[in-house]
Scaffold this active site. Sequence first.
Site, mmCIF file in Angstrom:
data_model
loop_
_atom_site.group_PDB
_atom_site.id
_atom_site.type_symbol
_atom_site.label_atom_id
_atom_site.label_comp_id
_atom_site.label_asym_id
_atom_site.label_seq_id
_atom_site.Cartn_x
_atom_site.Cartn_y
_atom_site.Cartn_z
ATOM 1 C CB THR A 1 -0.975 -0.011 1.202
ATOM 2 O OG1 THR A 1 -0.233 -0.203 2.403
ATOM 3 C CG2 THR A 1 -1.992 -1.129 1.052
ATOM 4 C CE LYS B 1 0.375 -3.295 3.412
ATOM 5 N NZ LYS B 1 -0.489 -2.420 4.311
ATOM 6 C CB THR C 1 -1.606 -1.568 9.489
ATOM 7 O OG1 THR C 1 -2.366 -0.885 10.428
ATOM 8 C CG2 THR C 1 -2.458 -1.723 8.237
ATOM 9 C CD GLU D 1 2.156 5.770 6.121
ATOM 10 O OE1 GLU D 1 1.801 6.483 7.069
ATOM 11 O OE2 GLU D 1 1.363 5.193 5.357
ATOM 12 C CG ASN E 1 -0.016 8.851 8.193
ATOM 13 O OD1 ASN E 1 -0.645 7.913 7.732
ATOM 14 N ND2 ASN E 1 1.259 8.762 8.538
#
Lengths: 404, 404
Positions: B156, B182, B193, B279, B401
């Site tokens: 993702t 992932k 997640t 991220e 985000n």
Amino acid sequence: MQSFTEIAGGVTAPGSFVAGSLYAGIKAANASRPDIAVIASTVPAVAAGTFTTNKVKAAPVRVSQAHLRSAETHAIVANSGNANACTGVVGIEHAKRTVHAVASALGLRDRQVLVCSTGRIGVPLPIEKMEAALEAKLGTALGEEGSQAAAEAIMTSDTVFKEAAVELKLHGKRVRIGGIAKGAGMIDPNMATMLCFITTDAVIDKKLLQQALSEAVENSFNRITIDGDMSTNDTVLMLANSTAGHTPLAAGDREFARFQNALTHVATTLARMIVEDGEGVTKFVTIQVRGGRSRQDARKAAEAIANSVLAKCAWFGGDPNWGRIMDAIGYSSARIREEMIDIYFDGLITVKNGMAASTPFQKVVEVVAKPRFTITVDLHLGEAEHTVFTTDLSTRYVELNMGE
Amino acid sequence: MQSFTEIAGGVTAPGSFVAGSLYAGIKAANASRPDIAVIASTVPAVAAGTFTTNKVKAAPVRVSQAHLRSAETHAIVANSGNANACTGVVGIEHAKRTVHAVASALGLRDRQVLVCSTGRIGVPLPIEKMEAALEAKLGTALGEEGSQAAAEAIMTSDTVFKEAAVELKLHGKRVRIGGIAKGAGMIDPNMATMLCFITTDAVIDKKLLQQALSEAVENSFNRITIDGDMSTNDTVLMLANSTAGHTPLAAGDREFARFQNALTHVATTLARMIVEDGEGVTKFVTIQVRGGRSRQDARKAAEAIANSVLAKCAWFGGDPNWGRIMDAIGYSSARIREEMIDIYFDGLITVKNGMAASTPFQKVVEVVAKPRFTITVDLHLGEAEHTVFTTDLSTRYVELNMGE
């Protein structure tokens, strides 16, 4: 229903209180700004306090907790620029020397003085400078108009000073309650990295004052959160000096309930000011959880949402992203049933039975674009509810906290 | 001591596994990128799994938990771009239809197929597109070299695909363990997640496989944290197809211990890849807490530090700021004594007995300037220890985000 009136001023609004600030040179970066605040009652007073639950406690917290056992308390001294935390026995000695300098200057016993510090952790206080400044300047620093000066002297990353006051009648006499506060980053329930000092001229005994203050803090400072961290120095102190001269307040009577109501209002006003002045804050968000099976369940769900880094980043970007809210509710440890959950943004239903509701997404985006909005979660499992006040998480917040 | 060898490849490294990807058009934004991954054993296999503890569980989590009760499992299907979470009974139906499409194409029973999803919450899957793609393309999509394609199809916000594999001898036969994963934002213990699929050709029964996987996850994925949030979809699945042909592994025997060791290594490698690809991550930080009175105490202290927004902002800025670490330890609910705590940055003592140590601050700044460093906390209250892997919190993280 509201039985009090908001008035101008802070800790010197109630009768027979004085306050002021002085400069001791604690903050290297702001060398000309006052860094010590003192608040005193000119007559004997009783004190109450609530303190951080962090197991790492700053030296002044330990000293104030001990001094709070004294039947009478006359004064509070607080410095900014240095937290006097993680400073060992030297820190305790410095906190006691600060107290002693104030007591000497004002003709008090050491145990009648409470002490607080806020600022960087792990650096010894420049105690000689502080003692010299208190000895030389405290005699002339205090006055009946000194609340704002005191509020300014305890500021750290705050951008505005914070004070609030109310007036009400109790048993036919005029009573005032006033307070000042500081706190910006590191705000969390139990409590903020924050200091708050409240004064009143109400006639109330020490035990009942503690009860009233604890209740007020529970409904104000323990409901605000910016980044989930909890400081080593958080302290709320209150002094009551009885100069209003009314019949003493008694637990359970109607006049006490009105006093409690007014006190909680002052505390809530100051708590909201702290959140709104949070570091890099662009949104003030109220999280209201209802329908909890217990108050604890409602609280856990509300705090998980308020502390979700991902939800806060989304609000900063104006994205409602209710999936992150569902996610936070799910890991909160509150008892929930996913298919019972409804979520509203300023009253617009956005999630119904745990799924997207029919409200057009654009309408919800318009709510999140506003500087203040309320997210209401209905768990539909009971009657309990809880509300917390929080903020978004901005790039500016990160910049402000990436180094000192 | 290490009784295995790292090899190239992922889920198709072990014998008789095939994998591949196909494009169904789930992600509007990346319209040409494959969005469905399938992994299958060409012979009967047994499966094990660990799932999110979030009470809000995505539909595929519920379906896979049910299908895991089947004695035999042949395949795993996973889509990216849509989490199929908060989608109600329609979501369950869509997860079942996804499973059915795979089972039909491969000649399996529905309950022999496990299913996962990752992506945005609250939007129904485009199930017709997925069914059409699986029916038309799955027959030719799978191959013995398909691991990387599968790893890419589940990405993702990941910037790199993640796979790892090892080879070892068990009872004289060559055995392989391989995996893909992932996960980028919203990574937390219990778990990320994140999706992770592991295959092996070892001969092991279903019950022992579950024991081995649970142990490996506890020591890998449950030790990583980026932002403290925990997703509705987190899943680790493992298939074992016995094609290595050795004497079956048995609980407690030495060969099983070596298998466990190798499996934990694969899981840890993938978990670290997830953290490093987090991220907006600029620092990979290992938090090691020792001297805890219990393992739980060490764990609570480590996780509080790893999830402290303020500590993470400081690391981003290259500021050691050990005060924020002391603060986090203090509110962690671990049993501690402030005056017993020592803190090291890459072995340099920075805090001694709860206070600043004599190491020059500039030396510690040099450690925090590095892209990887280790913070070691010694609580000096016992023998228990715990380690977690985390990151800094950057302005880029917030930007990534703040909206989708």
